[in-house]
Structure formats: structure tokens, C-alpha cells
Design a protein around this motif. Structure first.
Motif, PDB file in Angstrom:
ATOM      1  N   LYS A  24     -16.209  -8.593  42.985  1.00 26.96           N
ATOM      2  CA  LYS A  24     -17.509  -7.916  42.884  1.00 26.96           C
ATOM      3  C   LYS A  24     -18.556  -8.532  43.808  1.00 26.96           C
ATOM      4  O   LYS A  24     -19.332  -7.822  44.454  1.00 26.96           O
ATOM      5  N   GLU A  25     -18.572  -9.868  43.919  1.00 25.13           N
ATOM      6  CA  GLU A  25     -19.595 -10.516  44.736  1.00 25.13           C
ATOM      7  C   GLU A  25     -19.393 -10.287  46.244  1.00 25.13           C
ATOM      8  O   GLU A  25     -20.297 -10.527  47.046  1.00 25.13           O
ATOM      9  N   SER A  26     -18.192  -9.806  46.627  1.00 25.75           N
ATOM     10  CA  SER A  26     -17.904  -9.562  48.051  1.00 25.75           C
ATOM     11  C   SER A  26     -18.002  -8.087  48.430  1.00 25.75           C
ATOM     12  O   SER A  26     -17.804  -7.729  49.590  1.00 25.75           O
ATOM     13  N   ALA A  27     -18.303  -7.221  47.466  1.00 26.87           N
ATOM     14  CA  ALA A  27     -18.243  -5.773  47.685  1.00 26.87           C
ATOM     15  C   ALA A  27     -19.249  -5.297  48.734  1.00 26.87           C
ATOM     16  O   ALA A  27     -18.922  -4.519  49.628  1.00 26.87           O
ATOM     17  N   GLU A  85     -20.418  -3.010  54.057  1.00 24.98           N
ATOM     18  CA  GLU A  85     -21.215  -3.021  55.283  1.00 24.98           C
ATOM     19  C   GLU A  85     -20.316  -3.095  56.518  1.00 24.98           C
ATOM     20  O   GLU A  85     -20.553  -2.412  57.518  1.00 24.98           O
ATOM     21  N   SER A  86     -19.267  -3.912  56.431  1.00 20.93           N
ATOM     22  CA  SER A  86     -18.351  -4.032  57.570  1.00 20.93           C
ATOM     23  C   SER A  86     -17.586  -2.730  57.803  1.00 20.93           C
ATOM     24  O   SER A  86     -17.338  -2.344  58.954  1.00 20.93           O
ATOM     25  N   LEU A  87     -17.220  -2.035  56.723  1.00 24.36           N
ATOM     26  CA  LEU A  87     -16.522  -0.755  56.849  1.00 24.36           C
ATOM     27  C   LEU A  87     -17.448   0.306  57.443  1.00 24.36           C
ATOM     28  O   LEU A  87     -17.035   1.107  58.293  1.00 24.36           O
ATOM     29  N   ALA A 123     -11.510  -3.981  60.292  1.00 28.61           N
ATOM     30  CA  ALA A 123     -12.659  -4.506  59.539  1.00 28.61           C
ATOM     31  C   ALA A 123     -12.249  -4.891  58.118  1.00 28.61           C
ATOM     32  O   ALA A 123     -12.709  -5.906  57.580  1.00 28.61           O
ATOM     33  N   LEU A 124     -11.393  -4.081  57.499  1.00 26.28           N
ATOM     34  CA  LEU A 124     -10.913  -4.376  56.146  1.00 26.28           C
ATOM     35  C   LEU A 124     -10.165  -5.709  56.114  1.00 26.28           C
ATOM     36  O   LEU A 124     -10.448  -6.577  55.281  1.00 26.28           O
TER      37      LEU A 124
END
Length: 364
Positions: free
Chosen positions: A141-144, A149-151, A214-215
């Protein structure tokens, strides 16, 4: 600047993923790492075009039609295709073809026809299927937000006039790291429970390599759980043919005259005139008989294309006019489009418009 640099620029306009399955597009002759001395843009790559490239010191030919369309089992010079390939290789000339990738581009062949005819409010006549993809992945959750944004930066989440579109659901993910794993979270041999966010984004298939890169680069897990689906949703921005409207309605004969003059047609074969005003015009460069039904359904007053066969004119069914102005004539301005595009993208580079007339059809 290498061949690869040039083709990357061209694929911003017409990604090869847009091409039809039957087609042969991309770099057909040459090495992508070759330094380019000059570019010659043509509709067809013939021997006289290769000679022109040699004379103009251009070692990259950007051709609309592919000179190699089906497999060559031998290259002995027995056919015109083999002779062209041999001459290009002997003179270190690369050949790149765009064909249906540019046909399906919203800024390609058919957009140029619409421009020449002065059409407004244009849109795709036959949207291409299987071009919208959906990515679903699961992330702590903290990295979502960082991953989303990168996607987005890679091209995901663009829908029509909206960007950064996504859908997220929070839940509990479970996994047990096995002996050879190197888990970001959790311990080897123990089931781990993690507060995760499921992220769903859609994207155009041309962007898939950047999005997956990016993923993989931004996801914190060692093993990334993700799914990619091809959607059946219609993509209104990619496809064959276009339909638009004239600024002011014209009678049929006036429009046919405009068509002949603006498209430099030597003659127009057409179905029966209906005695109605022309307002809505459908166009499709090249062999376009397969789109007659779509043009009728879209309410076109006239469908402009080429290579219409005798019985296919009957398909107008008294609901619109079908006009055949010639294959070359529908595509002739394509090379101007490409020269203008390349000149804007690389203004200080040698880009030449081929002076060779490659139309194989003569008129008596």
C-alpha cells in the motif's frame, strides 16, 4: 544519427504495432546501427528510386509500400524486387517501410487526404480492434502512489481526453517465500500477510514495452504479480479510413471536380449519382472496397478510395456514391506528409522528397 534513431522518430507517428497482421513493415534492408547520411522519402522503392538515393547521397530510404512483401527464397536478380534489394545492399542503403502502420495512424494517410480535401470534424471510419490493453498488479500500500506515477509517466491511464486514469482496491495479499527467494518483505518459509493495493490501468498497446519496463523497475517485490489483458473496447484513435465534413455542402458534380483537381486524379470511376448534396465524405487510401459498408453505416454521402471492382460498385445501393480515383492518387501525398514530419523532428538533417514517379498505371 543512426537508422534506429530515425525509425524511432517515425514510430512515434506510426508505431509498427498499428500495422495489419498481413503486412511487412519496419526495417526491410540494412542494419539499424548504420549512421545515416541522408533520407529519401518515397511511396514505392523501385530501381530508379535507389538510383536517386545514390545520386543524392541518401543511405536510408523511407518507403510507404514495402518492397519485400512475401518471403524471398533466393536473391538472384530474376525479379524487380530481387534487383532492388541487391542494388540497395550493394550501395549500403537501408530501406524502411511504414504501410498499414501509417494507414492506421490518426495523423497518417487518411488524415492527409482529409486535409487535401478540406474536411472538418474528422474521425476514424473503422477503429482497429485489440489495441487497448489492461494491466492489473498488486503492490504494498505504501508503494502504490509511486508505482502509479511511474506507470502514468510511461503512458498508462490515458483514456480519450483524460490522463492518469486508474482504479485501486485495498486488500490483503499472502505469499510464502521459498528457500531460494530473497523477499522484500516477510521471512523464508513463513506465510506473509501484506496490506496491498490492487492497481488497474488501461493503455494503448504501443506503450506496452515502456509500461512493463516501468512496472519491473519501480515495483518493490522480487517477484511481481501482474496480469495483462487485451480489451474489446473500441479505440477511436486508431484505425482504417476517416470520415469528415465539407465546410459547405456541394452538389455531386462540383465535388467530383474538386476531387479530381485536389487529388490530381486522371479520372474518376464512380457509382450512380443520386442528385443529392455532398456534405459527409469518407476516405480510405489504397485498396478500400472492404470499407464501403462502414462508410454507408456512418452516413457518408460519398466514399473515396481505390481498386474498387465491378460488382463492388453495386454495394453503394443508392445510399451514397462510391468513387475510385486510383491507388497511387489516394496515397501520393503520403511522402509529403513524411517529409514535413521528419523535417520538423530533425530540422538540420538531410531529408529529401523523392522526385521519382512510381505510379505503375498510365492513362491514354
Amino acid at each position: 544519427m543512426t537508422v534506429k534513431h530515425i525509425t524511432n522518430i517515425l514510430e512515434e507517428l506510426a508505431p509498427l504495432s498499428y500495422a495489419e497482421d498481413f503486412d511487412n513493415v519496419g526495417l526491410l534492408v540494412g542494419n539499424e546501427n548504420t549512421e545515416v547520411s541522408g533520407i529519401l522519402v518515397t511511396l514505392d522503392t523501385l530501381e530508379n528510386v535507389v538510383d536517386e538515393a545514390i545520386a543524392k547521397k541518401c543511405n536510408l530510404i523511407v518507403s510507404f509500400h514495402p518492397i519485400i512483401f512475401k518471403g524471398l527464397k533466393k536473391i538472384t536478380g530474376a525479379s524487380y524486387v530481387e534487383r532492388i534489394v541487391i542494388k540497395a545492399i550493394q550501395n549500403n542503403i537501408s530501406i524502411y517501410s511504414m504501410h498499414t502502420a501509417l494507414d492506421n495512424s490518426p495523423e497518417g494517410v487518411n488524415a492527409k487526404i482529409c486535409e487535401v480535401l478540406g474536411l472538418k470534424n474528422i474521425h476514424i471510419l473503422i477503429p482497429q480492434g485489440n489495441t487497448i490493453k489492461k494491466l492489473t498488479t498488486y503492490v504494498p500500500k505504501e508503494s502504490a502512489d509511486k508505482l502509479k506515477e511511474s506507470l502514468f509517466n510511461a503512458g498508462a491511464g490515458n483514456i480519450g481526453n483524460y490522463s492518469n486514469c486508474s482504479f485501486s482496491v485495498d486488500g490483503i495479499g499472502t505469499y510464502k517465500p521459498e528457500e531460494q527467494s530473497n523477499p522484500t518483505k516477510g521471512k523464508i518459509g513463513e506465510i506473509h500477510y501484506e496490506n496491498e493495493t490492487q492497481i488497474c490501468v488501461t493503455y494503448d498497446k504501443k506503450a506496452e514495452p515502456k509500461i512493463l519496463k516501468a512496472l519491473f523497475h519501480n515495483h518493490p517485490y522480487e517477484e511481481i504479480a501482474y496480469e495483462v489483458l487485451t480489451l474489446e473496447n473500441t479505440n477511436q484513435n486508431i484505425g482504417m479510413g476517416m470520415i469528415g465534413e465539407l465546410e459547405e455542402p456541394m452538389n455531386e458534380k462540383e465535388f467530383l471536380k474538386l476531387l479530381r483537381v485536389n487529388m490530381k486524379a486522371k479520372g474518376i470511376r464512380h457509382s450512380e449519382l443520386l442528385g443529392e448534396q455532398i456534405k459527409k465524405v469518407a476516405v480510405l487510401g489504397g485498396s478500400g472496397a472492404f470499407a464501403i459498408g462502414a462508410a454507408k453505416e456512418a452516413g457518408a454521402n460519398i466514399f473515396v478510395s481505390a481498386d474498387i471492382k465491378y460488382h463492388q460498385f453495386y454495394e453503394a445501393e443508392g445510399k451514397m456514391i462510391v468513387a475510385d480515383i486510383g491507388h497511387y492518387e489516394t496515397e501520393q501525398f503520403t511522402k509529403n506528409l513524411l517529409v514535413d514530419y521528419l523535417t520538423k523532428k530533425i530540422p538540420n538533417f538531410a531529408v529529401s522528397l523523392s522526385e521519382s514517379i512510381t505510379n505503375p498505371i498510365k492513362y491514354y
